[in-house]
Write a protein that holds these residues in place. Sequence first.
Motif, PDB file in Angstrom:
ATOM      1  N   VAL A 243       0.845  -1.188   0.000  1.00  0.00           N
ATOM      2  CA  VAL A 243       0.000   0.000   0.000  1.00  0.00           C
ATOM      3  C   VAL A 243       0.886   1.246   0.000  1.00  0.00           C
TER       4      VAL A 243
ATOM      5  N   ASP B 167      -8.897  15.829  -0.318  1.00  0.00           N
ATOM      6  CA  ASP B 167      -9.939  14.861  -0.056  1.00  0.00           C
ATOM      7  C   ASP B 167     -10.014  14.564   1.435  1.00  0.00           C
TER       8      ASP B 167
ATOM      9  N   SER C 190     -12.250  12.743   2.915  1.00  0.00           N
ATOM     10  CA  SER C 190     -13.095  11.583   3.177  1.00  0.00           C
ATOM     11  C   SER C 190     -12.312  10.496   3.885  1.00  0.00           C
ATOM     12  N   PHE C 191     -12.997   9.373   4.097  1.00  0.00           N
ATOM     13  CA  PHE C 191     -12.391   8.285   4.846  1.00  0.00           C
ATOM     14  C   PHE C 191     -11.052   7.862   4.272  1.00  0.00           C
ATOM     15  N   ILE C 192     -11.015   7.667   2.958  1.00  0.00           N
ATOM     16  CA  ILE C 192      -9.815   7.159   2.312  1.00  0.00           C
ATOM     17  C   ILE C 192      -9.183   8.257   1.479  1.00  0.00           C
TER      18      ILE C 192
ATOM     19  N   LEU D 139      -6.576   8.167  -0.809  1.00  0.00           N
ATOM     20  CA  LEU D 139      -5.607   7.319  -1.486  1.00  0.00           C
ATOM     21  C   LEU D 139      -5.498   7.639  -2.963  1.00  0.00           C
TER      22      LEU D 139
ATOM     23  N   PHE E 244      -3.426   5.675  -6.339  1.00  0.00           N
ATOM     24  CA  PHE E 244      -2.803   4.386  -6.570  1.00  0.00           C
ATOM     25  C   PHE E 244      -1.673   4.477  -7.578  1.00  0.00           C
TER      26      PHE E 244
ATOM     27  N   HIS F 151      -5.860   7.066   7.652  1.00  0.00           N
ATOM     28  CA  HIS F 151      -7.124   6.431   8.024  1.00  0.00           C
ATOM     29  C   HIS F 151      -6.892   5.500   9.223  1.00  0.00           C
ATOM     30  N   GLY F 152      -7.980   5.208   9.931  1.00  0.00           N
ATOM     31  CA  GLY F 152      -7.835   4.452  11.187  1.00  0.00           C
ATOM     32  C   GLY F 152      -8.019   2.958  10.998  1.00  0.00           C
ATOM     33  N   ASP F 153      -7.251   2.369  10.092  1.00  0.00           N
ATOM     34  CA  ASP F 153      -7.376   0.928   9.840  1.00  0.00           C
ATOM     35  C   ASP F 153      -6.850   0.165  11.066  1.00  0.00           C
TER      36      ASP F 153
ATOM     37  N   LEU G 107     -19.220  15.129   4.758  1.00  0.00           N
ATOM     38  CA  LEU G 107     -19.287  14.469   3.452  1.00  0.00           C
ATOM     39  C   LEU G 107     -20.482  13.538   3.362  1.00  0.00           C
ATOM     40  N   ILE G 108     -20.669  12.710   4.398  1.00  0.00           N
ATOM     41  CA  ILE G 108     -21.790  11.765   4.414  1.00  0.00           C
ATOM     42  C   ILE G 108     -23.117  12.535   4.385  1.00  0.00           C
TER      43      ILE G 108
ATOM     44  N   TYR H  90      -9.879  -2.573   6.448  1.00  0.00           N
ATOM     45  CA  TYR H  90     -10.864  -1.995   5.527  1.00  0.00           C
ATOM     46  C   TYR H  90     -10.525  -2.349   4.079  1.00  0.00           C
TER      47      TYR H  90
ATOM     48  N   ALA I  86      -5.516  -2.340  -2.201  1.00  0.00           N
ATOM     49  CA  ALA I  86      -5.372  -0.888  -2.323  1.00  0.00           C
ATOM     50  C   ALA I  86      -4.869  -0.465  -3.694  1.00  0.00           C
ATOM     51  N   THR I  87      -4.404  -1.427  -4.507  1.00  0.00           N
ATOM     52  CA  THR I  87      -3.942  -1.067  -5.857  1.00  0.00           C
ATOM     53  C   THR I  87      -5.093  -1.057  -6.855  1.00  0.00           C
TER      54      THR I  87
ATOM     55  N   TRP J  15     -11.078  -0.359  -4.115  1.00  0.00           N
ATOM     56  CA  TRP J  15     -10.096  -0.842  -3.137  1.00  0.00           C
ATOM     57  C   TRP J  15     -10.672  -1.830  -2.117  1.00  0.00           C
TER      58      TRP J  15
ATOM     59  N   LYS K 249     -16.576   5.722  -4.809  1.00  0.00           N
ATOM     60  CA  LYS K 249     -16.601   6.812  -3.812  1.00  0.00           C
ATOM     61  C   LYS K 249     -17.924   6.802  -3.046  1.00  0.00           C
TER      62      LYS K 249
ATOM     63  N   GLU L 246     -17.875   4.079  -0.572  1.00  0.00           N
ATOM     64  CA  GLU L 246     -16.980   4.487   0.524  1.00  0.00           C
ATOM     65  C   GLU L 246     -17.719   5.406   1.504  1.00  0.00           C
ATOM     66  N   ILE L 247     -18.441   6.381   0.968  1.00  0.00           N
ATOM     67  CA  ILE L 247     -19.148   7.336   1.829  1.00  0.00           C
ATOM     68  C   ILE L 247     -20.328   6.653   2.522  1.00  0.00           C
TER      69      ILE L 247
END
Lengths: 440, 440
Positions: free
Chosen positions: A28, A36, A38-40, A42, A44, A84-86, A189-190, B113, B117-118, B122, B294, B297-298
Amino acid sequence: MGKFLSVFSVRNMLVLSLALNVSLFLRVLVLHDSQDGSFIGLRFKKQNRQQEVTSPVSHSSSSSSSSSLTMAQGDEDRIINLDHGDPTMYENYWQKKGDETTIVIPGWQFISYFSDATNLCWFLEPEFAKQIVRLHKVVGNAVTENRYIVVGTGSTQLYQAALYALSPNTEAEPISVVSAAPFYSSYPLITDCLKSGLYKWAGDARSFSKKGPYIELVTSPNNPDGFVRHSVVNRSEGILIHDLAYYWPQYTPISSPANYDLMLFTVSKSTGHAGMRIGWALVKDKEVAKKMTKYIEINTIGVSKDSQLRAAKVLKVISDSCERSNIEQGDSFFEFSYRLMAKRWKQLRQAVHQSGLFSVPDFPPQSCKFLRCVFEPQPAFAWLKCEGEIEDCESFLRGKKILTRGGKHFGFSPKYVRISMLDRDKNYDTFVERMSTIRL
Amino acid sequence: MGKFLSVFSVRNMLVLSLALNVSLFLRVLVLHDSQDGSFIGLRFKKQNRQQEVTSPVSHSSSSSSSSSLTMAQGDEDRIINLDHGDPTMYENYWQKKGDETTIVIPGWQFISYFSDATNLCWFLEPEFAKQIVRLHKVVGNAVTENRYIVVGTGSTQLYQAALYALSPNTEAEPISVVSAAPFYSSYPLITDCLKSGLYKWAGDARSFSKKGPYIELVTSPNNPDGFVRHSVVNRSEGILIHDLAYYWPQYTPISSPANYDLMLFTVSKSTGHAGMRIGWALVKDKEVAKKMTKYIEINTIGVSKDSQLRAAKVLKVISDSCERSNIEQGDSFFEFSYRLMAKRWKQLRQAVHQSGLFSVPDFPPQSCKFLRCVFEPQPAFAWLKCEGEIEDCESFLRGKKILTRGGKHFGFSPKYVRISMLDRDKNYDTFVERMSTIRL
């Protein structure tokens, strides 16, 4: 001697599996998109997605398929992503538990949409409901008597179900949704994602002055800063949602069972099983519980039975570990995770002190009725401040190859960042080591 | 002789398990709410929910805990609920498959989560993606080349993800969403549930005349009436979503691989595993696939890993059964389910004929490239019309203790009802028997 050998072999296995896990994590390699919130966050590296999707790829989470790529990088160059809080920190504990939490589901079972058609929440697996009630009783962190349980695809879906259920739907304009800053970055966002005519994000609860009904979100302990929270608007027309995702003894002292009208919980942050996408709501009002259930019916026609069954098993093993711990003085899930969080916070405070560039909040110690000791909160996220002249803490740390989430995403100053404290050991250790040596 | 005995013992087991299953089904004694056109039109007998939630209840789907209550009722008095399309018909097949589709998930795996991730999506499990591509290739019902796969919590969530991704979000007013009547009754509810400013339900595509961009939903074969569908508005500013939930060989001849921009599928109706809540989209445009990802995700921060893994296993076993069937002339999943649907449609047509009060659609026979034969579509739902003077077919059948969903929920005449063809044998047989004896 036998016991020593078996412990030794378990440890060996752990080291081996940890090494394998690390290789996956290293895949990763991500760049952070600071636009951004939001949650992720990322982006790639790999461009050719078609190939990825159509070619056979191992699904094992201990896959080492790209280890040759990542192992070439030294720790000093490695990007540490704590945006993110993985909650992968918990993997070790569950691995140690072996088969105790293994779930077996025959192909012909749990085919129906229905879990229990006699229940208000008809897609809630009875065994999961039972284990939720038991765990809250064991931990003493929430009242379950006279509550309806609504299961959701994570507490994220339950938050939306609560908004749907609590919005008056009779007003000309959408109801305002507020939360005291710093608030969880995904909430705005949600809330505004579909430009709903039922509800609308109205920002920081502390500066909210609009008349009429409103919904206030109270996250306690708070994401991102870890402080215990209470509602701040306090007007008669306010409706409260309590997000208690982090009200567990590894993060904060359990002072008393929470006793609010609508409380949200999730396995992601309590047990670490984020991949299950399972959360639950404890709801006092029957009509609200019904409307929440209706939202989840419309949104996803219920919630994965497989994950509910797995969650039930994990919750059961946790409750068992707590009850055994009382008798045998052994290691309950919460004792294990409490000690790990305590160690990590100690490491972070030392690193912050050594660097001299940062600060983290101090928390007043409190008595925990579950662990029967007094301790300072040790939140799942560190709310780190860049002291002195550094104005954009997120950018500053990105320059040091540490990815965090900047304060502005939480409705706050960019001098702050949120850092996940729940990553795997190897990643966390590299992070605190790097933090301790950062100079201007 | 050995083979005969083993077949005999499997059949014995089936009879036994069927009896157990029926007892569970009988628990679901429901009354239909004709005001509610949503997925579930249920009202519950039991009033005291608190007790239900807090007391230990077996979660086995073969539970016989209330058989004493239900067995007292004769078949003639029993309420037959064919309102929703719960695909429990498939249980028998999967039970026969035994351990082949059993899934085992260790407690420490799939915690994160992230699945890959690639990948653009994801949270998509690579093994599930692989089995989706393989199954479409085996069946020949959809093109997967140059497509992105997005996994969803059922195709219901993917429909919303598609609306989110396809709405322009630059217009002053929401984009119109249309579908030719009769359309799936949940579409209007899902679309307008949150009063979105992005999109808005605009009803029957055949009477749609508003200028400007619009989204048209094409369900083919159609829910509720089973006919093959094409877009009907046909204007340059139209954006199409193809819901292909029923484009599988047990329901309709597979004429060629579907090759549209955005196609939705679900395990609920293809394999019968509705409880998994797993669907997938095949998406041509990268930006659309990104925006759908997205949304998910949200909405739910991804999709249950456990159910994706289980779905992967089930899809694999189906593909294996098809490939084995080619060599050994055995019973593939689709051959089994095709034959069962053929039998059920024959039974229904006989009952309809005997009663003289109803009609069901006739379908032109077509060649199926997968099953290599010519047959008439045998849809998952029967779109039954009350002939003569019966104006409200749903009420009429409710009087005969048969619960169906009336035509008005599908934007159509109340002389029609939708009837699920996917219930358990025992329930279906009682239904056709009762239908054949209905007189005015």
